[in-house]
Design a protein around this motif. Structure first.
Motif, mmCIF file in Angstrom:
data_model
loop_
_atom_site.group_PDB
_atom_site.id
_atom_site.type_symbol
_atom_site.label_atom_id
_atom_site.label_comp_id
_atom_site.label_asym_id
_atom_site.label_seq_id
_atom_site.Cartn_x
_atom_site.Cartn_y
_atom_site.Cartn_z
ATOM 1 N N LYS A 408 40.245 86.362 138.753
ATOM 2 C CA LYS A 408 41.283 86.696 137.933
ATOM 3 C C LYS A 408 41.836 85.568 137.645
ATOM 4 C CE LYS A 408 44.951 89.843 136.128
ATOM 5 N NZ LYS A 408 45.830 90.831 136.573
ATOM 6 N N VAL A 409 42.030 85.100 136.263
ATOM 7 C CA VAL A 409 42.415 83.881 135.581
ATOM 8 C C VAL A 409 43.622 84.341 134.590
ATOM 9 C CG1 VAL A 409 42.340 81.856 134.314
ATOM 10 C CG2 VAL A 409 40.625 82.542 135.879
ATOM 11 N N THR A 410 44.781 83.912 134.954
ATOM 12 C CA THR A 410 45.964 84.303 134.080
ATOM 13 C C THR A 410 46.161 82.909 133.140
ATOM 14 O OG1 THR A 410 47.381 83.405 135.527
ATOM 15 C CG2 THR A 410 46.739 85.872 135.796
ATOM 16 N N GLY A 411 46.915 83.390 132.115
ATOM 17 C CA GLY A 411 47.340 82.347 131.233
ATOM 18 C C GLY A 411 47.463 82.770 129.698
ATOM 19 N N LEU A 412 47.651 81.922 128.659
ATOM 20 C CA LEU A 412 47.663 82.408 127.291
ATOM 21 C C LEU A 412 46.390 81.660 126.756
ATOM 22 C CD1 LEU A 412 48.839 83.238 124.680
ATOM 23 C CD2 LEU A 412 50.341 81.059 124.497
ATOM 24 N N PHE A 413 45.599 82.097 126.088
ATOM 25 C CA PHE A 413 44.335 81.696 125.553
ATOM 26 C C PHE A 413 44.366 81.624 123.926
ATOM 27 C CE2 PHE A 413 43.470 83.166 129.879
ATOM 28 C CZ PHE A 413 42.572 82.488 130.275
ATOM 29 N N LEU A 414 44.137 80.630 123.348
ATOM 30 C CA LEU A 414 44.126 80.428 121.873
ATOM 31 C C LEU A 414 42.671 79.586 121.475
ATOM 32 C CD1 LEU A 414 47.685 78.557 121.450
ATOM 33 C CD2 LEU A 414 47.038 80.948 121.637
ATOM 34 N N ARG A 415 42.007 80.547 120.436
ATOM 35 C CA ARG A 415 40.931 80.208 120.036
ATOM 36 C C ARG A 415 40.605 79.338 118.572
ATOM 37 N NH1 ARG A 415 36.320 84.642 119.602
ATOM 38 N NH2 ARG A 415 37.782 85.476 117.881
ATOM 39 N N PHE A 416 39.947 78.362 118.653
ATOM 40 C CA PHE A 416 40.017 77.450 117.422
ATOM 41 C C PHE A 416 38.606 76.963 117.185
ATOM 42 C CE2 PHE A 416 43.905 76.318 119.983
ATOM 43 C CZ PHE A 416 45.040 76.432 118.777
ATOM 44 N N ASN A 417 38.331 76.764 115.837
ATOM 45 C CA ASN A 417 36.884 76.439 115.413
ATOM 46 C C ASN A 417 36.533 75.442 116.093
ATOM 47 O OD1 ASN A 417 36.656 78.572 113.624
ATOM 48 N ND2 ASN A 417 37.939 77.691 112.286
ATOM 49 N N SER A 418 37.110 74.342 116.275
ATOM 50 C CA SER A 418 36.954 72.936 116.855
ATOM 51 C C SER A 418 38.138 72.391 117.342
ATOM 52 C CB SER A 418 35.923 72.174 116.003
ATOM 53 O OG SER A 418 36.739 71.562 114.859
ATOM 54 N N LYS A 419 37.732 70.915 118.071
ATOM 55 C CA LYS A 419 38.942 70.251 118.207
ATOM 56 C C LYS A 419 39.737 69.747 117.128
ATOM 57 C CE LYS A 419 37.628 68.885 123.007
ATOM 58 N NZ LYS A 419 37.541 67.892 124.008
ATOM 59 N N ASN A 420 38.799 69.924 115.826
ATOM 60 C CA ASN A 420 39.692 69.180 114.674
ATOM 61 C C ASN A 420 40.192 70.273 113.704
ATOM 62 O OD1 ASN A 420 38.395 66.463 115.290
ATOM 63 N ND2 ASN A 420 36.476 67.064 114.365
ATOM 64 N N ASP A 421 40.402 71.391 114.456
ATOM 65 C CA ASP A 421 40.880 72.543 113.628
ATOM 66 C C ASP A 421 42.451 72.240 113.235
ATOM 67 O OD1 ASP A 421 42.021 75.128 112.877
ATOM 68 O OD2 ASP A 421 40.508 76.300 113.949
ATOM 69 N N ILE A 424 45.606 73.821 115.308
ATOM 70 C CA ILE A 424 45.793 73.257 116.576
ATOM 71 C C ILE A 424 47.548 72.753 116.747
ATOM 72 C CG2 ILE A 424 45.488 71.553 118.494
ATOM 73 C CD1 ILE A 424 42.390 71.906 118.076
ATOM 74 N N SER A 425 47.714 71.759 115.785
ATOM 75 C CA SER A 425 49.149 71.314 115.647
ATOM 76 C C SER A 425 49.978 72.440 115.492
ATOM 77 C CB SER A 425 49.080 70.119 114.577
ATOM 78 O OG SER A 425 48.742 70.724 113.214
ATOM 79 N N LYS A 426 49.776 73.185 114.598
ATOM 80 C CA LYS A 426 50.728 74.312 114.380
ATOM 81 C C LYS A 426 51.100 75.125 115.587
ATOM 82 C CE LYS A 426 49.325 74.736 109.608
ATOM 83 N NZ LYS A 426 48.764 75.912 108.519
ATOM 84 N N ALA A 427 50.155 75.502 116.305
ATOM 85 C CA ALA A 427 49.925 76.306 117.331
ATOM 86 C C ALA A 427 50.736 75.304 118.747
ATOM 87 C CB ALA A 427 48.649 76.735 118.177
ATOM 88 N N GLN A 428 50.586 74.242 118.754
ATOM 89 C CA GLN A 428 51.449 73.238 119.747
ATOM 90 C C GLN A 428 52.822 73.214 119.421
ATOM 91 O OE1 GLN A 428 49.345 69.639 119.060
ATOM 92 N NE2 GLN A 428 47.943 69.962 120.743
ATOM 93 N N MET A 429 53.224 73.130 118.163
ATOM 94 C CA MET A 429 54.581 73.168 117.696
ATOM 95 C C MET A 429 55.354 74.448 118.307
ATOM 96 S SD MET A 429 56.369 72.396 114.205
ATOM 97 C CE MET A 429 55.963 74.064 113.385
ATOM 98 N N ILE A 430 54.699 75.717 118.060
ATOM 99 C CA ILE A 430 55.117 76.875 118.546
ATOM 100 C C ILE A 430 55.324 76.839 120.076
ATOM 101 C CG2 ILE A 430 54.836 79.447 118.475
ATOM 102 C CD1 ILE A 430 53.476 79.081 115.741
#
Length: 482
Positions: A408-421, A424-430
């Motif tokens: 079992k792995v715990t954590g918050l998982f966020l899915r993006f289209n690519s590393k250039n999505d 990503i910056s909006k999610a990092q800010m939150i």
């Protein structure tokens, strides 16, 4: 109830339905009764506004019906009983069990509580036990009145005769107690439940000897009554007794002894068939009857109606019945563990599948659904019946749990289209607003890989954060595993 009857013409039975709805705070039932009450008042020429006002008061009263004086009485009783249980636990539990002598299920519950408190329930003893349960240090002696076929008057005579000295053996007991309310069935019950284990003979010996012993006693009494006493019985120093030799037979098997105790007292006194399964069931997370039965009476219980439960217990009674629909056979099985007994409902398909495991005296494990109905004891609707668990099951379960924890792995998982999505910056800010100890993972659709973020980017997960991330990324792209 009197208001309902006098103003709205309710019967006693119908008024009691409202009373129960009030006590259980069932507002839906109260709402349905409102119209019945108002219609009844109308027939008795009571104005609509008055009827509505009265029922409003009844409804408000139902929300919390205890007044201050009532609450004070409960508080005082709670304080007194807590004090007695703390400083006089043996005496308190003895008195409590005496109050429910004829309710073996409650006796079993209180016996379990005694064990938790470090007290031991001693078997009945013809030379020590009284009518009710009595405390003797950390031991509680079983009350003689709780033994089948043993009457109150006979117990009084036994206790009074003990003032002349303890009974030394079965013949001494019968000799001294043969008058008054003495009867063979009572003596047999005392032997069967173990109350005469203090004598130098086993239960099989005493039960086999009893018919001849009583017959000889009757002859001896008749001869003594009419002066036909032997020459040697008149010798100086001879007591007015006679010798009786016990048959040379071995004791019953342990299982038979426990069965006799159960038949005579409703409890297993010198042991329990479920003792060897106790630790195993606890390790495997099995339920016990005391918690299941309490769930039908306590709103704050850990169990609710239709909960999945598993129980290991011994079968004590089976009733077979035919269903009305297709004339198939179903079973109502009473089982017992260390804490009490509960009924298992076995429907036709389950009975057909597991019927070979269902027999009196058999130990089974049951998986099923808990059924809780108002004013009724809890039941289990069986889905599967199996053999009792073993230590090997504990080993397997422990290994499985350990393996599961490793996977079992715990954590918050966020899915993006690519590393250039751009999101990503909006999610990092939150996420940066809520720093904490929960690992943060990014998943990139184009590469199909997870990327665990550095420790300084770990987050503290909360509803506000999750809601905002889902608004930006979409519900399906935000997953929190705790």
């Amino acid at each position: 109830m009197q208001i309902l009857r006098e103003l709205a013409g309710y019967s006693y039975g119908k008024a009691d339905i409202v009373r129960r709805a009030m006590s259980k705070k069932k507002l839906d039932v109260m709402q349905r009764e409102r119209e019945n009450f108002i219609n009844g008042c109308r027939e008795n020429d009571i104005e609509l506004s008055t009827a509505e006002a009265i029922f409003d008061q009844i409804t408000d009263f139902a929300k919390y019906a205890f007044n201050k004086s009532h609450a004070a009485c409960y508080a005082l009783v709670a304080y007194q009983t807590a004090y007695l249980k703390t400083y006089y636990p043996a005496e308190f539990m003895a008195a409590l069990m005496t109050s429910v002598l004829d309710q073996s299920n409650k006796i079993a519950r209180y016996t379990a509580e005694c064990k938790r408190l470090g007290l031991r329930l001693g078997p009945p003893n013809i030379n020590a036990s009284m009518k009710g349960f009595t405390a003797n240090g950390r031991v509680i002696n079983y009350g003689l009145l709780g033994i089948k076929n043993v009457g109150s008057e006979f117990i009084d005579e036994v206790v009074k005769e003990r003032e002349n000295g303890d009974f030394t053996d079965l013949s001494d007991f019968c000799m001294r107690m043969q008058d008054g309310h003495f009867n063979r069935r009572a003596v047999e019950s005392l032997v069967r439940c173990g109350a005469m284990d203090c004598f130098d003979a086993n239960r099989r010996q005493m039960l086999q000897a009893l018919p001849a012993l009583i017959s000889n006693l009757e002859m001896y009494r008749q001869n003594t009554k009419y002066g036909q006493v032997g020459f040697f019985e008149l010798s100086a120093g001879e007591s007015n007794t006679f010798d009786f030799e016990m048959p040379n037979v071995s004791e019953f098997p342990k299982a038979e002894l426990l069965k006799m105790e159960k038949e005579m007292t409703g409890l297993y006194l010198s042991g329990h068939p479920m003792d060897k399964y106790s630790d195993i069931c606890r390790k495997l997370g099995f339920s016990n009857t005391i918690d299941l039965l309490d769930s039908s009476e306590e709103e704050m219980s850990g169990y609710k109606d239709k909960d999945r439960v598993k129980l290991c217990a011994i079968i004590t009674h089976i009733t077979l019945k035919q269903t009305r629909s297709n004339n198939a056979t179903m079973a109502f099985v009473t089982v017992e563990d260390l804490y009490g007994s509960i009924e298992i409902v076995v429907f036709p398909k389950v009975l057909q599948t597991y019927g070979d495991l269902i027999y009196e005296g058999g130990v089974i494990s049951v998986d099923g659904t808990l059924s809780l109905e108002e004013e009724k004891d809890a039941k289990i609707l069986a889905d599967r019946i199996g053999k009792p668990p073993t230590e090997n099951d504990v080993v397997v379960s422990t290994a499985a749990n350990s393996h599961s924890k490793k996977k079992k792995v715990t954590g918050l998982f966020l899915r993006f289209n690519s590393k250039n999505d751009e999101n990503i910056s909006k999610a990092q800010m939150i996420c940066s607003i809520f720093d904490g100890s929960t690992p943060l993972y990014y998943y990139y659709i184009d590469s199909g890989k997870y990327e665990k973020q550095p420790r300084e980017q770990y987050v503290s997960v909360n509803d506000t954060q999750i809601k905002e991330l889902k608004r930006i990324l979409g519900d399906e792209n935000v997953v929190y595993i705790s």
